[in-house]
Design a protein around this motif. Sequence first.
Motif, PDB file in Angstrom:
ATOM      1  N   UNK A 105     -14.606  10.919   3.177  1.00  0.00           N
ATOM      2  CA  UNK A 105     -14.003  12.247   3.541  1.00  0.00           C
ATOM      3  C   UNK A 105     -12.311  12.136   3.689  1.00  0.00           C
ATOM      4  N   UNK A 106     -11.714  11.042   3.190  1.00  0.00           N
ATOM      5  CA  UNK A 106     -10.509  10.822   3.086  1.00  0.00           C
ATOM      6  C   UNK A 106     -10.102  10.494   1.604  1.00  0.00           C
ATOM      7  N   UNK A 107      -8.761  10.554   1.215  1.00  0.00           N
ATOM      8  CA  UNK A 107      -8.245  10.286  -0.214  1.00  0.00           C
ATOM      9  C   UNK A 107      -8.698   8.828  -0.468  1.00  0.00           C
ATOM     10  N   UNK A 108      -9.075   8.583  -1.621  1.00  0.00           N
ATOM     11  CA  UNK A 108      -9.589   7.544  -2.017  1.00  0.00           C
ATOM     12  C   UNK A 108      -8.719   6.860  -3.317  1.00  0.00           C
ATOM     13  N   UNK A 109      -7.948   7.831  -4.026  1.00  0.00           N
ATOM     14  CA  UNK A 109      -7.132   7.385  -5.111  1.00  0.00           C
ATOM     15  C   UNK A 109      -5.595   7.475  -4.807  1.00  0.00           C
ATOM     16  N   UNK A 110      -5.070   6.355  -4.950  1.00  0.00           N
ATOM     17  CA  UNK A 110      -3.488   6.256  -4.639  1.00  0.00           C
ATOM     18  C   UNK A 110      -3.021   5.316  -6.310  1.00  0.00           C
ATOM     19  N   UNK A 111      -1.456   5.543  -6.135  1.00  0.00           N
ATOM     20  CA  UNK A 111      -0.841   5.058  -7.269  1.00  0.00           C
ATOM     21  C   UNK A 111      -0.911   3.498  -7.116  1.00  0.00           C
ATOM     22  N   UNK A 112      -0.652   2.745  -8.424  1.00  0.00           N
ATOM     23  CA  UNK A 112      -0.795   1.326  -8.235  1.00  0.00           C
ATOM     24  C   UNK A 112      -0.154   0.872  -7.265  1.00  0.00           C
ATOM     25  N   UNK A 113      -0.623  -0.386  -6.650  1.00  0.00           N
ATOM     26  CA  UNK A 113      -0.076  -1.070  -5.578  1.00  0.00           C
ATOM     27  C   UNK A 113       1.416  -1.453  -5.936  1.00  0.00           C
ATOM     28  N   UNK A 149      -1.126 -15.582  -6.159  1.00  0.00           N
ATOM     29  CA  UNK A 149      -1.701 -14.487  -6.194  1.00  0.00           C
ATOM     30  C   UNK A 149      -2.716 -13.882  -5.213  1.00  0.00           C
ATOM     31  N   UNK A 150      -2.915 -12.721  -4.860  1.00  0.00           N
ATOM     32  CA  UNK A 150      -4.003 -12.518  -3.714  1.00  0.00           C
ATOM     33  C   UNK A 150      -4.738 -11.407  -4.296  1.00  0.00           C
ATOM     34  N   UNK A 151      -6.171 -11.773  -4.173  1.00  0.00           N
ATOM     35  CA  UNK A 151      -6.907 -10.512  -4.696  1.00  0.00           C
ATOM     36  C   UNK A 151      -6.963  -9.498  -3.306  1.00  0.00           C
ATOM     37  N   UNK A 152      -6.814  -8.124  -3.801  1.00  0.00           N
ATOM     38  CA  UNK A 152      -6.479  -7.093  -2.747  1.00  0.00           C
ATOM     39  C   UNK A 152      -7.820  -6.165  -2.943  1.00  0.00           C
ATOM     40  N   UNK A 153      -8.373  -5.751  -1.571  1.00  0.00           N
ATOM     41  CA  UNK A 153      -9.304  -4.699  -1.837  1.00  0.00           C
ATOM     42  C   UNK A 153      -8.669  -3.506  -0.983  1.00  0.00           C
ATOM     43  N   UNK A 154      -9.468  -2.325  -1.370  1.00  0.00           N
ATOM     44  CA  UNK A 154      -8.993  -1.008  -0.663  1.00  0.00           C
ATOM     45  C   UNK A 154     -10.086  -0.603   0.182  1.00  0.00           C
ATOM     46  N   UNK A 155      -9.720  -0.075   1.410  1.00  0.00           N
ATOM     47  CA  UNK A 155     -11.115   0.399   2.239  1.00  0.00           C
ATOM     48  C   UNK A 155     -11.182   1.793   1.813  1.00  0.00           C
ATOM     49  N   UNK A 156     -12.317   2.248   1.183  1.00  0.00           N
ATOM     50  CA  UNK A 156     -12.529   3.512   0.985  1.00  0.00           C
ATOM     51  C   UNK A 156     -13.127   4.197   2.111  1.00  0.00           C
ATOM     52  N   UNK A 157     -12.508   5.288   2.632  1.00  0.00           N
ATOM     53  CA  UNK A 157     -13.072   5.928   3.979  1.00  0.00           C
ATOM     54  C   UNK A 157     -13.574   7.443   3.829  1.00  0.00           C
ATOM     55  N   UNK A 166       0.816  -1.143  -0.079  1.00  0.00           N
ATOM     56  CA  UNK A 166       0.028   0.059  -0.045  1.00  0.00           C
ATOM     57  C   UNK A 166       0.719   1.302  -0.089  1.00  0.00           C
ATOM     58  N   UNK A 167       0.258   2.375   0.253  1.00  0.00           N
ATOM     59  CA  UNK A 167       0.586   3.722   0.016  1.00  0.00           C
ATOM     60  C   UNK A 167       0.227   4.471   1.301  1.00  0.00           C
ATOM     61  N   UNK A 202     -15.680  -0.737   0.033  1.00  0.00           N
ATOM     62  CA  UNK A 202     -14.817  -1.771  -0.300  1.00  0.00           C
ATOM     63  C   UNK A 202     -14.605  -1.626  -1.658  1.00  0.00           C
ATOM     64  N   UNK A 203     -13.252  -1.610  -2.300  1.00  0.00           N
ATOM     65  CA  UNK A 203     -12.941  -1.276  -3.738  1.00  0.00           C
ATOM     66  C   UNK A 203     -11.988  -2.606  -4.214  1.00  0.00           C
ATOM     67  N   UNK A 204     -12.530  -3.153  -5.100  1.00  0.00           N
ATOM     68  CA  UNK A 204     -11.624  -4.452  -5.568  1.00  0.00           C
ATOM     69  C   UNK A 204     -10.761  -3.845  -6.470  1.00  0.00           C
TER      70      UNK A 204
END
Length: 884
Positions: free
Chosen positions: A177-185, A167-175, A128-129, A153-155
């Motif tokens: 009021x906080x940033x939800x866009x990040x560079x590639x894992x 391989x592992x399927x990874x999800x992002x927790x969108x919160x 992550x970042x 959750x974002x797949x």
Amino acid sequence: MTTSSRLPTGTVTFLFTDVEASTRMVQAAGDAWPGLLSQHDRLLRDAITGNAGTVVKTEGDGFFAVFPSARDAVAAAADAQRSFASHVWPDGRRLTIRIGLHTGLGMLGGDDYVGIDVHRAARIAAAGHGGQVVLSETTAVLVERDLPAGLALRDLGAHRLKDLAQSETIFQLDIAGLDAEFPPLRTLDAVPNNLPLQVTSFVGRREDLARALSLLEASRVLTITGTGGTGKTRLALQVGAEVGGRFRDGVFFVDLSPTRDAALVASQVLKALGGAAASGRRPPRDALLERLGEREVLLILDNFEQVMAAAPLVAELVRVSPGSRFVVTSRGPLRITAEQEMPLEPLGVPERLDPESAAGFDAVALFIERAMAVRPDFALTPENASAVAELVRGLDGLPLAIELVASRVRLLPVPEILARLDLASLGSGSVDLPERQRTIEGAIAWSHDLLSAPVQGLFARLGVFAGGADLAQIERVCSDVDVDVLTGLAELVDQGLLRQVPGGPRARFRTLHVIREVALRRLSASGSADAVQRWHLEAFVEWAEEIAPHLLGADRKDWLDRFDADHDNVRSALDWASAHGEADLALRLASASWRFWQSRGHLLEGRRRLESALGLAGGAPANRARALEALAGVCWWQGEIDACVAPYREALRIQRELGDPAEIANALYNLALAESVVGPGTAGADDARRDVYALLDEAEEISRRRGDENGLGNVAWGRGIAISYFEDYAPAALEQWRSSIEHYRRAGNDFGTGWGMFEVANFAVRHDDHETARQYLAEGLELFARHRDVSAVVLLIALAAGLAQAMGDDSRAARLAGASRALRDASGTNVVDHGMNRLPDFTLGDPEHLTGELAAAYREGTEMDFDAAVAYTLGGAGPAGDPA
């Protein structure tokens, strides 16, 4: 109350955190850093303990916590990120953290958790970042219907993690009021790579890993040295996983364990880089040096001790590719200027051990991890701790020996393993081996001696396979063992002496390099080595002859891939055949392999091996004729058409004597084809034309009499070539090539169909029929690209470049010319530059004469790999990139 007594077990959710860019922050903050870290710790502890979590431990700026509930873990992660985002940091020095979550089995080893799920959680966090929360699919499934308010959750898709497990399927927790866009894992998918999947996690060696990373920062070549079984390969792969993302053009692993010939190292590296092995007039070494010159890669060269004569090649790669780094594993150093050697010692072992201190010894941690893999309820206890300590100490801390012995936990408790395993005898391997290598041999012998005699015989025979083998091949070579082969293989896998290769359409098995060496020594000692080697040779002769007819059909990619998987076995078999004067078997195997060598870019090696086989005394005439035809075919693709005539002529003479009509027709076509290209440049061009047409007429008559559609396709295609050479691309040539396509289609010959399309497109470009050229070029390229036939793709992309220039798009033409040249250099397909394929008015193929935007476009083309070049070519062929 001890730490372990308050840690939850069973199904738990692990949470890992660390500070983004902490090293730079420490340097920038200076004396203020301890205060920042204190605030960081308070915010995290409040979020964790406020949601029923327990802090397992902290390390630097990283936290490891555990939760009995996945929902509570997610809530804690969200609270932590909100706290960090809203906190007023002194002097504007805002800290951001990345958080990773994974739910799995909480198993304790002393005061800490052990097992694959802990490693997976840590690796998810590392992907992550700053400001981001990422979680495994396991955790996501548990919480998706019960998320706290403001969370979603974002797949992010499937990713290969840095521990190199599957391989592992990874999800992002969108919160909210906080940033939800990040560079590639930060995963292995972020850069090109071929790092193999590992079936076990990376355990211990953290200090060694840190040292290796530090040494690699300061040197161009890091050579990890040590005896077999110390874990050199595993450490090198972990280095690649950790830092590969820093290299713009990727991280690549080159397995040299099946290779004994230093001359093949350049080809193996080119193959690992994703291209075909270079050949043709340019040796693989030259193509490799050129290819790496402008690239930034991390190259891992494994088991280099077998090919030490190739050390100067590594030195040259260092010189020409200043942006690249090299990690080498070897039993000794390369002794080149840029090298930094790192001797790898065995894992640390304890003098004594109690359960509370288990985590402090890498050898014990490895034993526990591997033991739990075969028996999940295994744990270090006061009853077995001293036995584990004595066991790993007696095994000298050698990882391979530990892994082999740990597999016995499935059946026996550790004290009983220790009682049955005579540690004093573990050094009883070959006396000419180093002491630690004898320990490995002893550990292998212990597992080996537990096998029944027939399974021991199977183990020894498996040593003949280079690079592994599938079940059918093993059954063919090992048919004399008095045990069901599949049952024996299962027993060897259970004992850790054999590994099943993950993925792939067929069950495939291989041994580790050091175990294969032991197997070969056992085979030699049995007195049956020559017999088994000959069975191996015979098996791959039959296998290659079975595959060869499929290398031209509709499913040719699958068959070419299948051949590629066993190319090392073919090489090994040919080496043994040449060394033992097995002329017929060598001729048969080499001639059956030539289409693979041509399609996948091993032309230089193919020519060398065919010439070697033909140089053996004896051999049935039919086998020599086929090998002569194969040699001439390789010369054709190397662009040395003059060199084709003599072997084709000799092959025709032999086939006429043998009297097989089908073989005669094929030999007539081959010779006519070569003389069509050579003949117009000779003094007797008219005589040459009459001879060529007579050869083709005879071949056509035989093929019609036999109803041979493929033969008729050959004749029509060859007649088109003859007309184009003798009559300067007269319209009659186009008629012949269209006819060849129909014959080839009826015969199911995709290879021939594609070449008919190429010639129609080639003719159309020369006659300014751009629409026909576009249509046939696209169809032919799609066909050959689907089969990953690099030789054919080279010619079609070069033709597309000529078409683009003819249509006024010079920039596109230069880019395509660069792409074609790069693929040509990687495959040795020099026939692309022969007059029959080179368009007379094309002026953008020589980079030395290009300037400005055209030179830049050409360079862009040379950076394209196979898939990118094909996609760009199919994306359009007209001005301004109009769709094709």
